[in-house]
Design a protein around this motif. Structure first.
Motif, PDB file in Angstrom:
ATOM      1  N   LEU A 230      48.268  50.800  46.017  1.00 49.07           N
ATOM      2  CA  LEU A 230      46.843  50.961  45.766  1.00 49.07           C
ATOM      3  C   LEU A 230      46.108  51.822  46.793  1.00 49.07           C
ATOM      4  O   LEU A 230      45.160  52.505  46.432  1.00 49.07           O
ATOM      5  CB  LEU A 230      46.168  49.595  45.602  1.00 49.07           C
ATOM      6  CG  LEU A 230      46.414  48.974  44.213  1.00 49.07           C
ATOM      7  CD1 LEU A 230      45.736  47.619  44.123  1.00 49.07           C
ATOM      8  CD2 LEU A 230      45.897  49.886  43.092  1.00 49.07           C
ATOM      9  N   LEU A 239      38.618  54.723  43.307  1.00 48.93           N
ATOM     10  CA  LEU A 239      39.466  54.867  42.132  1.00 48.93           C
ATOM     11  C   LEU A 239      38.597  55.160  40.927  1.00 48.93           C
ATOM     12  O   LEU A 239      37.502  54.612  40.812  1.00 48.93           O
ATOM     13  CB  LEU A 239      40.226  53.563  41.876  1.00 48.93           C
ATOM     14  CG  LEU A 239      41.517  53.395  42.637  1.00 48.93           C
ATOM     15  CD1 LEU A 239      42.062  52.015  42.334  1.00 48.93           C
ATOM     16  CD2 LEU A 239      42.504  54.452  42.187  1.00 48.93           C
ATOM     17  N   LEU A 241      37.815  54.054  38.203  1.00 49.25           N
ATOM     18  CA  LEU A 241      37.913  52.898  37.312  1.00 49.25           C
ATOM     19  C   LEU A 241      36.829  52.954  36.248  1.00 49.25           C
ATOM     20  O   LEU A 241      35.649  53.024  36.565  1.00 49.25           O
ATOM     21  CB  LEU A 241      37.740  51.601  38.119  1.00 49.25           C
ATOM     22  CG  LEU A 241      38.872  51.235  39.067  1.00 49.25           C
ATOM     23  CD1 LEU A 241      38.471  50.008  39.862  1.00 49.25           C
ATOM     24  CD2 LEU A 241      40.150  50.988  38.310  1.00 49.25           C
ATOM     25  N   PRO A 242      37.245  52.914  34.993  1.00 51.06           N
ATOM     26  CA  PRO A 242      36.239  52.825  33.930  1.00 51.06           C
ATOM     27  C   PRO A 242      35.629  51.428  33.929  1.00 51.06           C
ATOM     28  O   PRO A 242      36.111  50.524  34.601  1.00 51.06           O
ATOM     29  CB  PRO A 242      37.053  53.081  32.663  1.00 51.06           C
ATOM     30  CG  PRO A 242      38.453  52.684  33.005  1.00 51.06           C
ATOM     31  CD  PRO A 242      38.606  52.910  34.488  1.00 51.06           C
ATOM     32  N   ALA A 244      35.827  49.098  31.941  1.00 48.46           N
ATOM     33  CA  ALA A 244      36.750  48.036  31.516  1.00 48.46           C
ATOM     34  C   ALA A 244      37.490  47.421  32.699  1.00 48.46           C
ATOM     35  O   ALA A 244      38.059  46.352  32.587  1.00 48.46           O
ATOM     36  CB  ALA A 244      37.749  48.581  30.506  1.00 48.46           C
ATOM     37  N   ALA A 245      37.457  48.113  33.837  1.00 49.50           N
ATOM     38  CA  ALA A 245      38.226  47.639  34.992  1.00 49.50           C
ATOM     39  C   ALA A 245      37.450  46.630  35.825  1.00 49.50           C
ATOM     40  O   ALA A 245      37.931  46.170  36.849  1.00 49.50           O
ATOM     41  CB  ALA A 245      38.627  48.823  35.859  1.00 49.50           C
ATOM     42  N   VAL A 248      39.024  43.708  37.458  1.00 55.80           N
ATOM     43  CA  VAL A 248      39.929  44.000  38.566  1.00 55.80           C
ATOM     44  C   VAL A 248      39.309  43.548  39.874  1.00 55.80           C
ATOM     45  O   VAL A 248      39.953  42.920  40.710  1.00 55.80           O
ATOM     46  CB  VAL A 248      40.219  45.508  38.641  1.00 55.80           C
ATOM     47  CG1 VAL A 248      41.014  45.826  39.899  1.00 55.80           C
ATOM     48  CG2 VAL A 248      40.962  45.952  37.400  1.00 55.80           C
ATOM     49  N   ARG A 249      38.068  43.885  40.039  1.00 56.06           N
ATOM     50  CA  ARG A 249      37.412  43.568  41.318  1.00 56.06           C
ATOM     51  C   ARG A 249      37.391  42.064  41.532  1.00 56.06           C
ATOM     52  O   ARG A 249      37.687  41.566  42.606  1.00 56.06           O
ATOM     53  CB  ARG A 249      35.992  44.151  41.342  1.00 56.06           C
ATOM     54  CG  ARG A 249      36.006  45.667  41.161  1.00 56.06           C
ATOM     55  CD  ARG A 249      34.710  46.341  41.548  1.00 56.06           C
ATOM     56  NE  ARG A 249      34.906  47.788  41.574  1.00 56.06           N
ATOM     57  CZ  ARG A 249      34.654  48.593  40.547  1.00 56.06           C
ATOM     58  NH1 ARG A 249      34.184  48.114  39.422  1.00 56.06           N
ATOM     59  NH2 ARG A 249      34.883  49.891  40.643  1.00 56.06           N
ATOM     60  N   THR A 251      39.440  39.917  40.176  1.00 55.05           N
ATOM     61  CA  THR A 251      40.810  39.432  40.363  1.00 55.05           C
ATOM     62  C   THR A 251      41.258  39.612  41.806  1.00 55.05           C
ATOM     63  O   THR A 251      41.922  38.763  42.378  1.00 55.05           O
ATOM     64  CB  THR A 251      41.765  40.212  39.448  1.00 55.05           C
ATOM     65  OG1 THR A 251      41.268  40.137  38.130  1.00 55.05           O
ATOM     66  CG2 THR A 251      43.162  39.632  39.508  1.00 55.05           C
ATOM     67  N   LEU A 252      40.889  40.740  42.367  1.00 54.24           N
ATOM     68  CA  LEU A 252      41.384  41.051  43.696  1.00 54.24           C
ATOM     69  C   LEU A 252      40.639  40.303  44.783  1.00 54.24           C
ATOM     70  O   LEU A 252      41.146  40.123  45.876  1.00 54.24           O
ATOM     71  CB  LEU A 252      41.288  42.554  43.949  1.00 54.24           C
ATOM     72  CG  LEU A 252      42.428  43.351  43.323  1.00 54.24           C
ATOM     73  CD1 LEU A 252      42.123  44.827  43.356  1.00 54.24           C
ATOM     74  CD2 LEU A 252      43.739  43.072  44.048  1.00 54.24           C
ATOM     75  N   LEU A 253      39.436  39.893  44.461  1.00 54.37           N
ATOM     76  CA  LEU A 253      38.667  39.176  45.480  1.00 54.37           C
ATOM     77  C   LEU A 253      38.665  37.697  45.140  1.00 54.37           C
ATOM     78  O   LEU A 253      38.106  37.282  44.139  1.00 54.37           O
ATOM     79  CB  LEU A 253      37.240  39.730  45.527  1.00 54.37           C
ATOM     80  CG  LEU A 253      37.181  41.170  46.044  1.00 54.37           C
ATOM     81  CD1 LEU A 253      35.782  41.734  45.893  1.00 54.37           C
ATOM     82  CD2 LEU A 253      37.618  41.219  47.498  1.00 54.37           C
ATOM     83  N   PRO A 254      39.268  36.886  45.951  1.00 55.20           N
ATOM     84  CA  PRO A 254      39.370  35.446  45.661  1.00 55.20           C
ATOM     85  C   PRO A 254      37.979  34.794  45.645  1.00 55.20           C
ATOM     86  O   PRO A 254      37.075  35.288  46.281  1.00 55.20           O
ATOM     87  CB  PRO A 254      40.217  34.910  46.798  1.00 55.20           C
ATOM     88  CG  PRO A 254      40.192  35.936  47.869  1.00 55.20           C
ATOM     89  CD  PRO A 254      39.885  37.246  47.229  1.00 55.20           C
TER      90      PRO A 254
ATOM     91  N   ALA B 227      43.106  49.627  34.660  1.00 56.20           N
ATOM     92  CA  ALA B 227      42.198  48.663  34.047  1.00 56.20           C
ATOM     93  C   ALA B 227      42.960  47.696  33.145  1.00 56.20           C
ATOM     94  O   ALA B 227      42.640  46.512  33.067  1.00 56.20           O
ATOM     95  CB  ALA B 227      41.132  49.406  33.236  1.00 56.20           C
ATOM     96  N   ARG B 238      44.236  34.280  42.341  1.00 56.38           N
ATOM     97  CA  ARG B 238      44.112  35.600  42.935  1.00 56.38           C
ATOM     98  C   ARG B 238      45.500  36.223  43.046  1.00 56.38           C
ATOM     99  O   ARG B 238      46.500  35.532  42.933  1.00 56.38           O
ATOM    100  CB  ARG B 238      43.483  35.503  44.328  1.00 56.38           C
ATOM    101  CG  ARG B 238      44.280  34.579  45.255  1.00 56.38           C
ATOM    102  CD  ARG B 238      43.609  34.464  46.605  1.00 56.38           C
ATOM    103  NE  ARG B 238      44.496  33.778  47.533  1.00 56.38           N
ATOM    104  CZ  ARG B 238      45.402  34.386  48.285  1.00 56.38           C
ATOM    105  NH1 ARG B 238      45.560  35.678  48.217  1.00 56.38           N
ATOM    106  NH2 ARG B 238      46.166  33.684  49.100  1.00 56.38           N
ATOM    107  N   ARG B 249      41.357  46.252  48.993  1.00 64.36           N
ATOM    108  CA  ARG B 249      40.021  45.768  48.647  1.00 64.36           C
ATOM    109  C   ARG B 249      38.978  46.844  48.942  1.00 64.36           C
ATOM    110  O   ARG B 249      38.093  47.105  48.152  1.00 64.36           O
ATOM    111  CB  ARG B 249      39.709  44.492  49.418  1.00 64.36           C
ATOM    112  CG  ARG B 249      40.717  43.398  49.105  1.00 64.36           C
ATOM    113  CD  ARG B 249      40.252  42.021  49.511  1.00 64.36           C
ATOM    114  NE  ARG B 249      41.171  41.025  48.963  1.00 64.36           N
ATOM    115  CZ  ARG B 249      42.227  40.538  49.606  1.00 64.36           C
ATOM    116  NH1 ARG B 249      42.480  40.915  50.836  1.00 64.36           N
ATOM    117  NH2 ARG B 249      43.006  39.673  49.024  1.00 64.36           N
TER     118      ARG B 249
END
Lengths: 254, 254
Positions: A230, A239, A241-242, A244-245, A248-249, A251-254, B227, B238, B249
């Protein structure tokens, strides 16, 4: 390959030991010559045994010798796949690949000859032996992934990766076994992970498999791959990111 | 394939047209039978022309016919790769794959026979023709990526993907052209992107290529893949990101 070969001693071997010696000799000859250029006489000479002895073991001649050698190689390859269904999947895959690549390195050009075919002794029977090994490899992988009835996308992902492993092995041999075998193995594991994850983006069954696999990884393989991958686009401000992503944010941030 | 074939009419064709007709006929026969089981007589009968005429075009017999058919198929495949170096890379790859998969669909089992080999007419010469197509495909891809001197990892990534495309095409034909061709194409583009990105995690040259490619994509392919892919592990609280993933991140949050 056959330490006693050059001594021409008629050490007493059991039938099974003798057969194995002759097959190993044949495989070592296939490593340097096209299969159709290896005669039973060559095998006798290299193994330091009499011609009649070789003909006794392989009365069907060259074709029988080639198929027996191929079958023996196939059996050896199948044993590479045997791996207990315990622990992180990437570790299991790495260990199986270590054994597979050791086989490739040991048989060298003989491995190429076996896989590349293109020889007059190539028949639908020999092709079936090689395809059988591929099918066994796919079945092992799907077993480790805990999948009993793989859908077409998951099956295609696994089967194309197996082809990629073969192709990479042939390239690796062509390029004097560069990069080092551990790098090649790690790269192959990365490619498997990446391919599986990419399929997961379009296929619910594969997505479920990836989720289950993550549960076994404790951040080991997938997390490490992601950590390496990444930051790559880091030269850009962000990135591309459209919308739709957005998840993602989260998911990646607990 | 040869619309005039069943009519047995001796329509006047130019030398080039006649040759093409005979090669197309041969390829259509190879689609259903092993190359060594296709005789010049079969070609004459199917094309509705006299045997002497076929022998005039292929005086070298079956082997010459097979190699000519293979070369003709190889030329057609090379044309699939021709794609202007403009616009997002994923679009270019998609269009080339559309043409390639149309070729695969048109020649069906003939394509399998050509790629699978395993026939007595298989020689180092025919293998070289098929390998030449693979090399051309790799050169095209590296050209589009703007790479003049690919390192071993980037080269291996591209070459193993090409093998994966071949394997996927064969599986696709075996499975009655399922999934639909557009899905297969999109999946192959995803696999290429994923494979390249995974290699980028370990190889600076590939990382630079990915960064440049992202600049051309305007969020189209890579962003869309990301995405689709990243929410997959969403079932977990996570992602199991190790500490090394900290930059991720930052990268994802502008």
């Amino acid at each position: 390959m056959t330490p006693e070969a050059p001594t021409r001693s008629y050490r007493r071997l059991s039938v099974e030991e003798r057969r194995r010696q002759l097959l190993d000799t044949a495989l070592s000859l296939f490593a340097h010559r096209a299969p159709e250029e290896v005669s039973l006489d060559d095998v006798a000479e290299t193994a330091g045994v009499s011609r009649p002895l070789v003909y006794r073991y392989f009365p069907g001649g060259k074709q029988q010798l080639y198929e027996a050698a191929l079958r023996s190689a196939a059996d050896e390859l199948r044993q590479c796949f045997a791996e207990p269904a315990r622990g992180p999947l990437a570790g299991r895959l790495s260990r199986a690949l270590d054994r597979y690549l050791a086989f490739v390195a040991r048989h060298d050009a003989g491995f190429s000859a076996l896989l590349r075919g293109g020889s007059v002794v190539e028949t639908s029977r020999t092709t079936a032996i090689v395809d059988g090994v591929r099918r066994a490899a796919a079945a092992h992988i799907l077993g480790h992934l805990g999948v009993e009835e793989p859908g077409p996308r998951l099956r295609m992902t696994v089967r194309t990766w197996i082809t990629a492993v073969e192709a990479a092995s042939l390239i690796w041999l062509d390029e004097d076994k560069q990069p080092p075998v551990d790098d090649l193995r790690d790269w192959l594991v990365d490619q498997f992970t990446a391919g599986l994850v990419a399929t997961a983006g379009r296929d619910p069954q594969t997505a479920a498999v990836v989720r289950d696999a993550l549960g076994l990884e404790s951040g080991e393989a997938f997390g490490a791959l992601l950590a390496r991958v990444l930051p790559v686009p880091g030269a850009h401000d962000r990135l591309p990111l459209p919308d739709a992503a957005e998840p993602v944010r989260e998911t990646l941030l607990p």
